[in-house]
Design a protein around this motif. Sequence first.
Motif, PDB file in Angstrom:
ATOM      1  N   ASP A 197     -11.427  -2.778   9.441  1.00  0.00           N
ATOM      2  CA  ASP A 197     -11.957  -1.538  10.010  1.00  0.00           C
ATOM      3  C   ASP A 197     -11.576  -1.353  11.468  1.00  0.00           C
ATOM      4  OD1 ASP A 197     -13.108  -0.457   7.755  1.00  0.00           O
ATOM      5  OD2 ASP A 197     -15.053  -1.412   8.085  1.00  0.00           O
ATOM      6  N   ALA A 198     -11.501  -2.444  12.218  1.00  0.00           N
ATOM      7  CA  ALA A 198     -11.133  -2.318  13.632  1.00  0.00           C
ATOM      8  C   ALA A 198      -9.724  -1.739  13.768  1.00  0.00           C
ATOM      9  CB  ALA A 198     -11.236  -3.671  14.337  1.00  0.00           C
ATOM     10  N   CYS A 199      -8.800  -2.161  12.892  1.00  0.00           N
ATOM     11  CA  CYS A 199      -7.436  -1.596  12.895  1.00  0.00           C
ATOM     12  C   CYS A 199      -7.486  -0.125  12.514  1.00  0.00           C
ATOM     13  CB  CYS A 199      -6.541  -2.324  11.888  1.00  0.00           C
ATOM     14  SG  CYS A 199      -6.063  -3.977  12.359  1.00  0.00           S
ATOM     15  N   ARG A 200      -8.255   0.167  11.492  1.00  0.00           N
ATOM     16  CA  ARG A 200      -8.326   1.538  10.990  1.00  0.00           C
ATOM     17  C   ARG A 200      -8.969   2.466  12.024  1.00  0.00           C
ATOM     18  NH1 ARG A 200      -6.544   0.801   5.973  1.00  0.00           N
ATOM     19  NH2 ARG A 200      -6.935  -1.225   5.061  1.00  0.00           N
ATOM     20  N   THR A 237      -0.413  -3.238   9.173  1.00  0.00           N
ATOM     21  CA  THR A 237       0.741  -4.143   9.221  1.00  0.00           C
ATOM     22  C   THR A 237       0.369  -5.457   9.906  1.00  0.00           C
ATOM     23  OG1 THR A 237       1.482  -3.342  11.374  1.00  0.00           O
ATOM     24  CG2 THR A 237       2.290  -2.139   9.431  1.00  0.00           C
ATOM     25  N   ARG A 238       1.280  -6.406   9.868  1.00  0.00           N
ATOM     26  CA  ARG A 238       1.073  -7.661  10.592  1.00  0.00           C
ATOM     27  C   ARG A 238       0.926  -7.386  12.095  1.00  0.00           C
ATOM     28  NH1 ARG A 238       4.355  -9.419   6.446  1.00  0.00           N
ATOM     29  NH2 ARG A 238       3.632 -11.314   5.419  1.00  0.00           N
ATOM     30  N   ALA A 239       1.731  -6.447  12.599  1.00  0.00           N
ATOM     31  CA  ALA A 239       1.648  -6.102  14.023  1.00  0.00           C
ATOM     32  C   ALA A 239       0.253  -5.584  14.377  1.00  0.00           C
ATOM     33  CB  ALA A 239       2.716  -5.061  14.377  1.00  0.00           C
ATOM     34  N   ASP A 240      -0.342  -4.798  13.486  1.00  0.00           N
ATOM     35  CA  ASP A 240      -1.708  -4.307  13.721  1.00  0.00           C
ATOM     36  C   ASP A 240      -2.691  -5.475  13.800  1.00  0.00           C
ATOM     37  OD1 ASP A 240      -0.965  -1.580  13.670  1.00  0.00           O
ATOM     38  OD2 ASP A 240      -1.133  -1.529  11.475  1.00  0.00           O
ATOM     39  N   MET A 241      -2.510  -6.462  12.917  1.00  0.00           N
ATOM     40  CA  MET A 241      -3.395  -7.630  12.915  1.00  0.00           C
ATOM     41  C   MET A 241      -3.239  -8.434  14.199  1.00  0.00           C
ATOM     42  SD  MET A 241      -3.116  -9.047   9.054  1.00  0.00           S
ATOM     43  CE  MET A 241      -2.455  -7.910   7.843  1.00  0.00           C
ATOM     44  N   ILE A 242      -2.013  -8.558  14.672  1.00  0.00           N
ATOM     45  CA  ILE A 242      -1.768  -9.293  15.914  1.00  0.00           C
ATOM     46  C   ILE A 242      -2.360  -8.527  17.094  1.00  0.00           C
ATOM     47  CG2 ILE A 242       0.060 -10.048  17.490  1.00  0.00           C
ATOM     48  CD1 ILE A 242       1.629 -10.767  14.819  1.00  0.00           C
ATOM     49  N   ASP A 243      -2.216  -7.210  17.113  1.00  0.00           N
ATOM     50  CA  ASP A 243      -2.839  -6.392  18.159  1.00  0.00           C
ATOM     51  C   ASP A 243      -4.355  -6.551  18.154  1.00  0.00           C
ATOM     52  OD1 ASP A 243      -0.410  -5.434  19.019  1.00  0.00           O
ATOM     53  OD2 ASP A 243      -0.585  -3.488  17.989  1.00  0.00           O
ATOM     54  N   LEU A 244      -4.907  -6.785  16.975  1.00  0.00           N
ATOM     55  CA  LEU A 244      -6.350  -6.941  16.827  1.00  0.00           C
ATOM     56  C   LEU A 244      -6.821  -8.286  17.379  1.00  0.00           C
ATOM     57  CD1 LEU A 244      -8.703  -5.333  15.632  1.00  0.00           C
ATOM     58  CD2 LEU A 244      -8.339  -6.543  13.491  1.00  0.00           C
ATOM     59  N   ILE A 294      -0.812  -6.538   1.539  1.00  0.00           N
ATOM     60  CA  ILE A 294      -1.032  -5.483   0.546  1.00  0.00           C
ATOM     61  C   ILE A 294      -2.217  -4.653   1.008  1.00  0.00           C
ATOM     62  CG2 ILE A 294      -1.596  -4.988  -1.862  1.00  0.00           C
ATOM     63  CD1 ILE A 294      -0.266  -7.738  -2.501  1.00  0.00           C
ATOM     64  N   ASN A 295      -1.996  -3.368   1.112  1.00  0.00           N
ATOM     65  CA  ASN A 295      -3.037  -2.457   1.571  1.00  0.00           C
ATOM     66  C   ASN A 295      -3.759  -1.838   0.387  1.00  0.00           C
ATOM     67  OD1 ASN A 295      -2.852  -1.637   4.725  1.00  0.00           O
ATOM     68  ND2 ASN A 295      -0.934  -2.470   3.979  1.00  0.00           N
ATOM     69  N   HIS A 335      -8.678   7.027   6.794  1.00  0.00           N
ATOM     70  CA  HIS A 335      -9.258   5.691   6.633  1.00  0.00           C
ATOM     71  C   HIS A 335      -8.314   4.743   5.904  1.00  0.00           C
ATOM     72  CE1 HIS A 335     -12.167   2.555   5.996  1.00  0.00           C
ATOM     73  NE2 HIS A 335     -11.955   2.616   4.701  1.00  0.00           N
ATOM     74  N   TYR A 336      -7.452   5.259   5.066  1.00  0.00           N
ATOM     75  CA  TYR A 336      -6.554   4.418   4.274  1.00  0.00           C
ATOM     76  C   TYR A 336      -5.206   4.218   4.947  1.00  0.00           C
ATOM     77  CZ  TYR A 336     -10.057   4.720   0.716  1.00  0.00           C
ATOM     78  OH  TYR A 336     -11.236   4.605   0.044  1.00  0.00           O
ATOM     79  N   ALA A 337      -5.161   4.329   6.248  1.00  0.00           N
ATOM     80  CA  ALA A 337      -3.909   4.127   6.983  1.00  0.00           C
ATOM     81  C   ALA A 337      -3.372   2.726   6.702  1.00  0.00           C
ATOM     82  CB  ALA A 337      -4.146   4.311   8.472  1.00  0.00           C
ATOM     83  N   TYR A 338      -2.062   2.621   6.620  1.00  0.00           N
ATOM     84  CA  TYR A 338      -1.390   1.369   6.308  1.00  0.00           C
ATOM     85  C   TYR A 338      -1.581   0.372   7.457  1.00  0.00           C
ATOM     86  CZ  TYR A 338       2.263  -1.608   4.374  1.00  0.00           C
ATOM     87  OH  TYR A 338       2.951  -2.661   3.832  1.00  0.00           O
TER      88      TYR A 338
END
Length: 190
Positions: free
Chosen positions: A57-60, A87-94, A108-109, A82-85
């Motif tokens: 949710d934080a990425c979304r 990515t690994r980059a999003d997880m790293i930014d998080l 897998i989204n 809400h269903y935005a894709y």
Amino acid sequence: FLDEFDKKIVPSFESGGSNVNLPVQSQILTVIEGRKEIGKNKINTGNTLFIAMGAFDACRKKKAVVEKHVGFGQTNQGGEKHYAYITRADMIDLGACYELVGRFSSVINYHELAEDTVDEIIDGMVAHVSTGFDCIVRLSEKMRKTLHDNANSQYGCRIIESIIRENVMPEYLNILKENRNPEDYEIIIE
């Protein structure tokens, strides 16, 4: 199976200012790499499939924010659904560490559910609640639409049963208060 994985990568700080999730990520990484020792036993995870799940949710939420730009030729970005894709980059930014995210072979989204799938879920929940309350529960078309709208919201399908129960409960309590048998009644949720 690592449930709520997204919550383990978001920085969480204790009163001393340390990110308590970094050691957690490090421990997960050692298990995935097969280097974890418990007592005298070393865990070999060479043939183990690791699945990390989460809503992220934080990425979304970050993707849902509309960045406002002013000036000639500028465009506003963001505001994704809400269903935005993710990515690994999003997880790293998080806040995830590269080594940990890189150990997962695929990302897998989840996606919006089709209407007929949502109908099946709703019908299953209505049957489940009917059995639990020992009466027949029926939905109006308006309530079915409300449940459809909520199924693909940030709450997901988990909210469907809660909404049904929340609407059945007052009528069910009235039936019990009047010493009537619930099996003899049909509760229609408007």
